[in-house]
Design an enzyme around this catalytic site. Structure first.
Site, PDB file in Angstrom:
ATOM      1  N   LYS A 179       0.876  -1.185   0.000  1.00 41.58           N
ATOM      2  CA  LYS A 179       0.000   0.000   0.000  1.00 41.58           C
ATOM      3  C   LYS A 179       0.914   1.237   0.000  1.00 41.58           C
ATOM      4  O   LYS A 179       1.492   1.611   1.010  1.00 41.58           O
ATOM      5  CB  LYS A 179      -0.891   0.028   1.262  1.00 41.58           C
ATOM      6  CG  LYS A 179      -1.857   1.220   1.258  1.00 41.58           C
ATOM      7  CD  LYS A 179      -1.706   1.989   2.544  1.00 41.58           C
ATOM      8  CE  LYS A 179      -1.870   3.447   2.601  1.00 41.58           C
ATOM      9  NZ  LYS A 179      -1.765   4.345   1.518  1.00 41.58           N
ATOM     10  N   GLY A 233       7.019   5.629   7.930  1.00 37.89           N
ATOM     11  CA  GLY A 233       6.191   6.835   7.912  1.00 37.89           C
ATOM     12  C   GLY A 233       6.380   7.610   9.206  1.00 37.89           C
ATOM     13  O   GLY A 233       7.407   7.474   9.887  1.00 37.89           O
ATOM     14  N   SER A 234       5.377   8.392   9.554  1.00 33.27           N
ATOM     15  CA  SER A 234       5.496   9.270  10.717  1.00 33.27           C
ATOM     16  C   SER A 234       5.371   8.478  12.022  1.00 33.27           C
ATOM     17  O   SER A 234       4.794   7.387  12.056  1.00 33.27           O
ATOM     18  CB  SER A 234       4.393  10.328  10.653  1.00 33.27           C
ATOM     19  OG  SER A 234       3.132   9.684  10.703  1.00 33.27           O
ATOM     20  N   VAL A 267       1.560   7.862  12.992  1.00 30.03           N
ATOM     21  CA  VAL A 267       0.892   6.738  12.316  1.00 30.03           C
ATOM     22  C   VAL A 267       1.550   5.420  12.739  1.00 30.03           C
ATOM     23  O   VAL A 267       0.870   4.407  12.942  1.00 30.03           O
ATOM     24  CB  VAL A 267       0.883   6.925  10.786  1.00 30.03           C
ATOM     25  CG1 VAL A 267       0.285   5.703  10.096  1.00 30.03           C
ATOM     26  CG2 VAL A 267       0.085   8.169  10.394  1.00 30.03           C
ATOM     27  N   GLY A 268       2.870   5.448  12.926  1.00 33.10           N
ATOM     28  CA  GLY A 268       3.563   4.231  13.369  1.00 33.10           C
ATOM     29  C   GLY A 268       3.027   3.719  14.701  1.00 33.10           C
ATOM     30  O   GLY A 268       2.894   2.502  14.907  1.00 33.10           O
ATOM     31  N   GLU A 288       9.700   2.081  10.849  1.00 32.72           N
ATOM     32  CA  GLU A 288      10.738   3.098  10.600  1.00 32.72           C
ATOM     33  C   GLU A 288      10.024   4.443  10.595  1.00 32.72           C
ATOM     34  O   GLU A 288       9.215   4.695   9.705  1.00 32.72           O
ATOM     35  CB  GLU A 288      11.425   2.869   9.249  1.00 32.72           C
ATOM     36  CG  GLU A 288      12.220   1.593   9.150  1.00 32.72           C
ATOM     37  CD  GLU A 288      13.449   1.604  10.028  1.00 32.72           C
ATOM     38  OE1 GLU A 288      13.847   2.683  10.506  1.00 32.72           O
ATOM     39  OE2 GLU A 288      14.006   0.521  10.255  1.00 32.72           O
ATOM     40  N   CYS A 293      13.663  11.604   6.192  1.00 33.16           N
ATOM     41  CA  CYS A 293      13.674  11.228   7.596  1.00 33.16           C
ATOM     42  C   CYS A 293      15.025  11.532   8.206  1.00 33.16           C
ATOM     43  O   CYS A 293      15.147  11.735   9.410  1.00 33.16           O
ATOM     44  CB  CYS A 293      13.347   9.747   7.744  1.00 33.16           C
ATOM     45  SG  CYS A 293      14.355   8.710   6.684  1.00 33.16           S
ATOM     46  N   GLU A 347       9.565  17.169  14.525  1.00 34.15           N
ATOM     47  CA  GLU A 347       9.895  16.981  13.110  1.00 34.15           C
ATOM     48  C   GLU A 347       9.056  17.939  12.259  1.00 34.15           C
ATOM     49  O   GLU A 347       7.827  17.877  12.281  1.00 34.15           O
ATOM     50  CB  GLU A 347       9.616  15.532  12.700  1.00 34.15           C
ATOM     51  CG  GLU A 347      10.107  15.233  11.301  1.00 34.15           C
ATOM     52  CD  GLU A 347       9.844  13.789  10.863  1.00 34.15           C
ATOM     53  OE1 GLU A 347       8.728  13.295  11.083  1.00 34.15           O
ATOM     54  OE2 GLU A 347      10.768  13.172  10.296  1.00 34.15           O
TER      55      GLU A 347
HETATM   56  P1  NAP Z   1       2.557   9.033   7.143  1.00 28.68           P
HETATM   57  O1  NAP Z   1       1.545  10.096   7.067  1.00 28.68           O
HETATM   58  O2  NAP Z   1       2.794   8.382   8.460  1.00 28.68           O
HETATM   59  O3  NAP Z   1       2.119   7.931   6.049  1.00 28.68           O
HETATM   60  C1  NAP Z   1       2.911   6.795   5.799  1.00 28.68           C
HETATM   61  C2  NAP Z   1       2.034   5.718   5.180  1.00 28.68           C
HETATM   62  O4  NAP Z   1       1.072   5.303   6.156  1.00 28.68           O
HETATM   63  C3  NAP Z   1       1.241   6.187   3.972  1.00 28.68           C
HETATM   64  O5  NAP Z   1       1.128   5.140   3.043  1.00 28.68           O
HETATM   65  C4  NAP Z   1      -0.118   6.496   4.586  1.00 28.68           C
HETATM   66  O6  NAP Z   1      -1.184   6.439   3.674  1.00 28.68           O
HETATM   67  C5  NAP Z   1      -0.220   5.376   5.593  1.00 28.68           C
HETATM   68  N1  NAP Z   1      -1.216   5.606   6.647  1.00 28.68           N
HETATM   69  C6  NAP Z   1      -1.722   6.767   7.103  1.00 28.68           C
HETATM   70  N2  NAP Z   1      -2.619   6.523   8.088  1.00 28.68           N
HETATM   71  C7  NAP Z   1      -2.690   5.192   8.232  1.00 28.68           C
HETATM   72  C8  NAP Z   1      -3.439   4.321   9.074  1.00 28.68           C
HETATM   73  N3  NAP Z   1      -4.322   4.774   9.974  1.00 28.68           N
HETATM   74  N4  NAP Z   1      -3.273   2.993   8.950  1.00 28.68           N
HETATM   75  C9  NAP Z   1      -2.382   2.490   8.072  1.00 28.68           C
HETATM   76  N5  NAP Z   1      -1.645   3.264   7.232  1.00 28.68           N
HETATM   77  C10 NAP Z   1      -1.790   4.597   7.327  1.00 28.68           C
HETATM   78  O7  NAP Z   1       3.994   9.532   6.625  1.00 28.68           O
HETATM   79  P2  NAP Z   1       4.338  10.325   5.316  1.00 28.68           P
HETATM   80  O8  NAP Z   1       3.841  11.726   5.457  1.00 28.68           O
HETATM   81  O9  NAP Z   1       3.929   9.538   4.134  1.00 28.68           O
HETATM   82  O10 NAP Z   1       5.941  10.300   5.354  1.00 28.68           O
HETATM   83  C11 NAP Z   1       6.701  11.202   6.125  1.00 28.68           C
HETATM   84  C12 NAP Z   1       7.142  10.552   7.427  1.00 28.68           C
HETATM   85  O11 NAP Z   1       7.844   9.351   7.155  1.00 28.68           O
HETATM   86  C13 NAP Z   1       8.112  11.412   8.211  1.00 28.68           C
HETATM   87  O12 NAP Z   1       7.764  11.364   9.563  1.00 28.68           O
HETATM   88  C14 NAP Z   1       9.459  10.748   7.973  1.00 28.68           C
HETATM   89  O13 NAP Z   1      10.414  10.973   8.992  1.00 28.68           O
HETATM   90  C15 NAP Z   1       9.048   9.315   7.911  1.00 28.68           C
HETATM   91  N6  NAP Z   1      10.051   8.521   7.224  1.00 28.68           N
HETATM   92  C16 NAP Z   1      10.823   7.682   7.974  1.00 28.68           C
HETATM   93  C17 NAP Z   1      11.833   6.946   7.367  1.00 28.68           C
HETATM   94  C18 NAP Z   1      12.692   6.015   8.175  1.00 28.68           C
HETATM   95  O14 NAP Z   1      13.303   5.139   7.572  1.00 28.68           O
HETATM   96  N7  NAP Z   1      12.789   6.168   9.478  1.00 28.68           N
HETATM   97  C19 NAP Z   1      12.031   7.053   5.987  1.00 28.68           C
HETATM   98  C20 NAP Z   1      11.204   7.923   5.255  1.00 28.68           C
HETATM   99  C21 NAP Z   1      10.213   8.639   5.884  1.00 28.68           C
HETATM  100  P3  NAP Z   1      -1.717   7.757   2.910  1.00 28.68           P
HETATM  101  O15 NAP Z   1      -0.575   8.262   2.096  1.00 28.68           O
HETATM  102  O16 NAP Z   1      -2.828   7.231   2.088  1.00 28.68           O
HETATM  103  O17 NAP Z   1      -2.138   8.717   3.978  1.00 28.68           O
END
Ligand code: NAP
Length: 512
Positions: A195, A248-249, A252-253, A270, A304, A403
């Protein structure tokens, strides 16, 4: 698939959504390209110009997730028995196709995600690297053989696949992060439901299309587009999914962790970062400033591992500040396909608003705004934020703790090395930290004491390579690591095997 003929050095004119010759995209379930059962769709937009519609994608829901998991479950029975070197051959073919299509994919990524073309090429290269790395693991997947404590008994361990795994990915590395999950999952013998983030569906389409062309069997990889609520939640709740691998964030994690607990799913997380570059009084300051510019403003700060804190020794604070202000003024904002552009847009309007809010918070907290601070409407009709530098930031301020995920960084002056380490560690996250110093004792002390999954000396916070573990300490992760051989630990579990050829009852711990 026709590669674009455009000269990568030429300024790019935004065109209507015929760029790839395909505007209507479909889910991939059981080897078939299919619409969402509900018929609903959503659009993917160019963040440099939101009037540029990149494509229309299915807005899937629970029924589509169920179909994808069922297809993956059926395919698992054959895929788990496919020898890992044979699985690797498919990945090697995919890697070759990725090389051939690299330029086309990079240009599409710049258009969909906004990162400048050089960085988009890097993202695709990371997919290539990960694909070949995982393919090679098909002839390793090492286990252990150990001497038994008993005679005529053989003891060893092997990796076993997990089954159907759910992969949930963010938009900031639209192809690299899906590949970090797909490739190790596949080589270990799992079948997958991906997804992708709703802001960057196109590049996941391309990755799956390439795996299909490389010969991945039907049902082994399934792709379901749609929101976290409509696709992510049912995937996490599904009883036949054994692992959720999420990037992701942190917010959400946390939800992913909770949602997977009732069914005891394995969960690999992550999450967010708030990374620091430490500049000591003996550092090569020009090198350090180069590092800050790349670390803080590369990918418009949407990594990230972005350097959103610059912890600077007071003896060189003024020099670093002045050099940074000058160099930030030279950064060109705009559409990332134009070769002279160094900073692209941020991903969407909500992100733009959040970043501008944080800039106001920084000002209200008493930080000094030295550069940027506003939306840039000259750069284009999209979501552009000026590269922003705060000075005199205290480590407890929100702009130094939370962040922001945009082109904003904060100078935090400190008195000495010890305070620099304390400030670096005074944070809920622990992903990536860099130190600039020529003092080998300080460098190694920092490598020992920094609470950070990635540490760099005389290099910025971004620059990880696919064959070492990638991930963070503290609230950045839950102890797993993507990439490197550690990614195999995420996507497999250990079986310990004993073969007794003594022809008699032998009792471990008792008979020897
Ligand atoms: P996000 O809002 O947490 O979304 C990540 C993924 O989770 C997306 O596919 C999103 O879908 C999905 N999602 C949202 N709500 C959900 C739920 N209730 N249940 C299951 N899945 C759900 O993060 P983002 O804005 O895409 O990415 C930015 C974040 O990622 C930053 O915090 C960054 O630090 C982090 N990140 C971490 C790493 C690492 O390796 N540590 C690497 C890259 C990014 P939708 O897109 O459809 O909302």
């Amino acid at each position: 698939m026709a590669a674009t003929q455009a000269n990568p050095q030429a300024p790019f004119e935004i065109k209507p959504s015929t760029f790839s010759g395909q505007t209507q995209f479909l889910n991939y379930i059981g080897g078939q390209w299919v619409p969402a059962k509900s018929g609903k769709t959503f659009q993917s937009l160019n963040p440099a110009d939101p009037s540029d519609v990149i494509g229309v994608f299915p807005a899937a829901g629970p029924d589509d997730v169920n179909a994808a998991v069922a297809a993956a479950k059926t395919a698992y029975e054959t895929w788990r028995l496919t020898p890992a070197p044979v699985r690797g051959e498919i990945l090697f073919r995919a890697g070759q196709i990725l090389i051939e299509r690299k330029e086309e994919l990079a240009r599409e990524m710049t258009r969909e995600m906004g990162k400048v073309l050089a960085e988009a090429r890097g993202d695709v290269q990371e997919v290539i690297d990960m694909t070949f790395y995982a393919a090679g693991e098909g002839r390793r997947l090492f286990g252990q053989t150990v001497p038994s404590e008993l005679q005529n008994k053989f003891a060893m361990s092997v990796r076993a696949p997990l089954g159907v795994v759910g992969l949930i990915t963010p938009w900031n590395f639209p192809m690299a992060i899906p590949s970090w999950k797909l490739m190790p999952a596949l080589i270990c013998g799992n079948t997958c439901v991906l997804k992708p983030a709703s802001d960057t569906p196109l590049l996941s389409h391309r990755l799956v299309e390439i795996l299909e062309e490389a010969g991945i069997p039907k049902g082994v990889v399934n792709l379901v587009y749609g929101s976290g609520r409509e696709v992510g939640e049912p995937l996490m709740a599904h009883k036949d999914v054994t692992l959720i691998s999420f990037t992701g964030s942190t917010d959400v994690g946390r939800r992913v962790n909770e949602a997977c607990a009732p069914t005891f799913k394995r969960v690999s997380l992550e999450m967010g970062g708030k990374n620091a570059i430490l500049i000591m009084d003996d550092a090569n300051l020009d090198l350090a400033v180069d590092g800050v510019l790349w670390g803080a403003f590369g990918t418009s700060g949407q990594r990230c591992t972005a350097a959103s804190r610059v912890i600077v020794h007071k003896a060189v604070h003024a020099q670093v500040r002045d050099k940074l202000v000058k160099r930030i003024g030279e950064l060109k904002l705009g559409y990332g396909l134009n070769p002279d552009v160094k900073v692209g847009p941020v991903i969407n309007e909500a992100s733009l608003k959040k970043i501008l809010e944080y800039i106001e918070i920084g000002k209200a907290e008493g930080a000094t705004l030295l550069a940027g601070g506003q939306r840039d409407t000259q750069a284009g009709p999209g979501w552009f934020v000026q590269p922003t530098l705060f000075d005199n930031v205290k480590s407890t301020m929100r702009v130094a703790q939370e962040e922001i995920f945009g082109p904003v960084t904060a100078l935090i002056p400190v008195n000495d090395f010890k305070e620099a380490i304390e400030v670096a560690n005074n944070i809920q996250f622990g992903l990536s930290t860099a130190i600039y110093t020529k003092n080998v004792n300080q460098a190694f002390t920092a490598l020992r004491d920094l609470e950070s999954g990635l540490c760099y000396v005389n290099a910025p916070t971004i620059g990880a390579e696919v064959h070492l573990p990638f991930g963070g300490m503290k609230d950045t992760g839950n102890g797993h690591r993507d990439a490197g051989s550690t990614s195999l630990d995420v996507f497999s579990e250990w079986k310990s095997l004993y073969v007794d050829y003594s022809d008699k009852l032998q009792r471990a711990q008792i008979d020897h």
